[in-house]
Design a protein around this motif. Sequence first.
Motif, mmCIF file in Angstrom:
data_model
loop_
_atom_site.group_PDB
_atom_site.id
_atom_site.type_symbol
_atom_site.label_atom_id
_atom_site.label_comp_id
_atom_site.label_asym_id
_atom_site.label_seq_id
_atom_site.Cartn_x
_atom_site.Cartn_y
_atom_site.Cartn_z
ATOM 1 N N ALA A 126 103.668 65.543 63.261
ATOM 2 C CA ALA A 126 102.862 66.651 62.863
ATOM 3 C C ALA A 126 103.205 67.917 63.664
ATOM 4 O O ALA A 126 102.708 68.970 63.332
ATOM 5 C CB ALA A 126 101.594 66.262 63.005
ATOM 6 N N GLY A 127 104.066 67.688 64.741
ATOM 7 C CA GLY A 127 104.520 69.120 65.386
ATOM 8 C C GLY A 127 103.450 69.613 66.581
ATOM 9 O O GLY A 127 103.369 70.671 66.992
ATOM 10 N N TRP A 128 102.691 68.555 67.019
ATOM 11 C CA TRP A 128 101.594 68.892 68.112
ATOM 12 C C TRP A 128 102.383 68.979 69.343
ATOM 13 O O TRP A 128 103.453 68.408 69.385
ATOM 14 C CB TRP A 128 100.376 67.739 68.133
ATOM 15 N N ARG A 129 101.623 69.766 70.310
ATOM 16 C CA ARG A 129 102.064 69.776 71.646
ATOM 17 C C ARG A 129 101.518 68.515 72.191
ATOM 18 O O ARG A 129 100.260 68.487 72.225
ATOM 19 C CB ARG A 129 101.638 71.098 72.345
ATOM 20 N N ILE A 130 102.166 67.994 73.041
ATOM 21 C CA ILE A 130 102.022 66.890 73.473
ATOM 22 C C ILE A 130 102.114 66.731 75.244
ATOM 23 O O ILE A 130 103.392 66.797 75.541
ATOM 24 C CB ILE A 130 102.378 65.368 72.970
ATOM 25 N N GLY A 131 101.240 66.434 76.097
ATOM 26 C CA GLY A 131 101.479 66.408 77.395
ATOM 27 C C GLY A 131 100.816 65.404 78.229
ATOM 28 O O GLY A 131 99.834 64.553 77.685
ATOM 29 N N GLU A 132 101.209 65.356 79.530
ATOM 30 C CA GLU A 132 100.099 64.487 80.221
ATOM 31 C C GLU A 132 100.081 64.998 81.683
ATOM 32 O O GLU A 132 100.872 65.704 82.178
ATOM 33 C CB GLU A 132 101.041 63.148 80.317
ATOM 34 N N ILE A 133 98.890 64.504 82.238
ATOM 35 C CA ILE A 133 98.647 64.902 83.740
ATOM 36 C C ILE A 133 98.228 63.684 84.285
ATOM 37 O O ILE A 133 97.789 62.603 83.827
ATOM 38 C CB ILE A 133 97.386 65.887 83.727
ATOM 39 N N ASP A 134 98.414 63.415 85.755
ATOM 40 C CA ASP A 134 98.177 62.442 86.338
ATOM 41 C C ASP A 134 96.603 62.077 86.785
ATOM 42 O O ASP A 134 95.655 63.106 86.855
ATOM 43 C CB ASP A 134 98.856 62.563 88.138
ATOM 44 N N VAL A 135 96.151 60.973 86.656
ATOM 45 C CA VAL A 135 94.662 60.597 86.887
ATOM 46 C C VAL A 135 94.676 59.487 87.838
ATOM 47 O O VAL A 135 95.641 58.380 87.660
ATOM 48 C CB VAL A 135 94.113 60.406 85.493
ATOM 49 N N PRO A 136 94.003 59.160 88.594
ATOM 50 C CA PRO A 136 93.644 57.968 89.431
ATOM 51 C C PRO A 136 93.513 56.698 88.330
ATOM 52 O O PRO A 136 92.762 56.868 87.484
ATOM 53 C CB PRO A 136 92.646 58.271 90.417
ATOM 54 N N TYR A 137 93.868 55.624 88.721
ATOM 55 C CA TYR A 137 93.553 54.405 87.840
ATOM 56 C C TYR A 137 93.231 53.495 88.788
ATOM 57 O O TYR A 137 94.042 52.831 89.702
ATOM 58 C CB TYR A 137 95.004 53.918 87.072
ATOM 59 N N ARG A 138 91.855 52.831 88.775
ATOM 60 C CA ARG A 138 91.391 51.869 89.892
ATOM 61 C C ARG A 138 91.250 50.508 89.237
ATOM 62 O O ARG A 138 91.441 50.507 88.011
ATOM 63 C CB ARG A 138 89.882 52.456 89.861
ATOM 64 N N PRO A 139 91.070 49.476 89.993
ATOM 65 C CA PRO A 139 90.677 48.114 89.507
ATOM 66 C C PRO A 139 89.492 48.201 88.669
ATOM 67 O O PRO A 139 88.622 48.852 89.137
ATOM 68 C CB PRO A 139 90.682 47.411 90.901
ATOM 69 N N ARG A 140 89.699 47.513 87.609
ATOM 70 C CA ARG A 140 88.713 47.627 86.607
ATOM 71 C C ARG A 140 87.457 46.796 87.188
ATOM 72 O O ARG A 140 87.556 45.942 87.922
ATOM 73 C CB ARG A 140 88.864 47.035 85.249
ATOM 74 N N THR A 141 86.109 47.092 86.683
ATOM 75 C CA THR A 141 85.056 46.303 86.951
ATOM 76 C C THR A 141 84.686 45.105 85.740
ATOM 77 O O THR A 141 84.985 45.467 84.712
ATOM 78 C CB THR A 141 83.720 47.169 86.857
ATOM 79 N N GLY A 142 84.730 43.926 86.422
ATOM 80 C CA GLY A 142 84.669 42.937 85.272
ATOM 81 C C GLY A 142 85.863 42.257 84.921
ATOM 82 O O GLY A 142 86.999 42.732 85.365
ATOM 83 N N ALA A 143 85.761 41.265 83.953
ATOM 84 C CA ALA A 143 87.108 40.589 83.635
ATOM 85 C C ALA A 143 87.875 41.554 82.787
ATOM 86 O O ALA A 143 87.165 42.142 81.712
ATOM 87 C CB ALA A 143 86.897 39.458 82.967
ATOM 88 N N SER A 144 89.092 41.415 82.857
ATOM 89 C CA SER A 144 89.946 42.108 81.862
ATOM 90 C C SER A 144 90.209 41.477 80.614
ATOM 91 O O SER A 144 90.299 40.540 80.598
ATOM 92 C CB SER A 144 91.352 42.498 82.832
#
Length: 230
Positions: free
Chosen positions: A187-205
């Motif tokens: 659809a012609g959107w502008r798409i980007g990304e930025i860094d974010v921290p990713y932690r071990p999840r809480t509980g069973a994955s």
Amino acid sequence: MIDVVLPCLNEAEALPWVLDRMPDGFRALVVDNASTDDSARVAADHGARVVAAPQRGFGAACHAGLQAARAEVVCVMDADASLDPADLPRLVAALGDLESGGRALPSSASPPGLVLGRRRPTGPGAWPPHARLGNAVLARSLNRRAGTRLRDLGPMRAARRDALLALGLRDRRFGYPLEMVLHAARAGWRIGEIDVPYRPRTGASKVTGTLGGTVRAVRDMRRVLAEVAR
């Protein structure tokens, strides 16, 4: 006010940390995807609006939350404490920068934007090798088809609600996040990304922490790629 859609399946243990860290100006919508624990009660006790999504499926929960949201700008993120809500203001700021295209104010004719959080693991087990490999393969396939330059199909996202609904997303399983990017790119959107921290999840994955969950997610996303390519 910005609505934050939190798809939720049995996340009673993680929700207090997530909801207590919700920044000012961000309103949590916990989408209860037929949980069998106390997720809905815990969410309500911590001030979140609870939205029922009885049809099981990640996409079903995301879309129910998107339909229930009322803010112009919405964010989506996992409810398992792997992502920190404190990073949401940076994501929304990046959305504004993306849509403005460097101008002081975005033009009314500017295309919508979509910003993804590119995960950066911060602890052992946060992003197992099999999940990282599956993500990389899918990202390359997506980039070839959509002309994007993404390195991660990140689950933390920011975009405009009405524009997202107008994409007409149909997948209700794990293919929903990839379908969103594919349709937005076409659809012609502008798409980007930025860094974010990713932690071990809480509980069973249920997905990335298990080989079976990763296989199901990759299978759903490959199906979406094939369907959109037709």
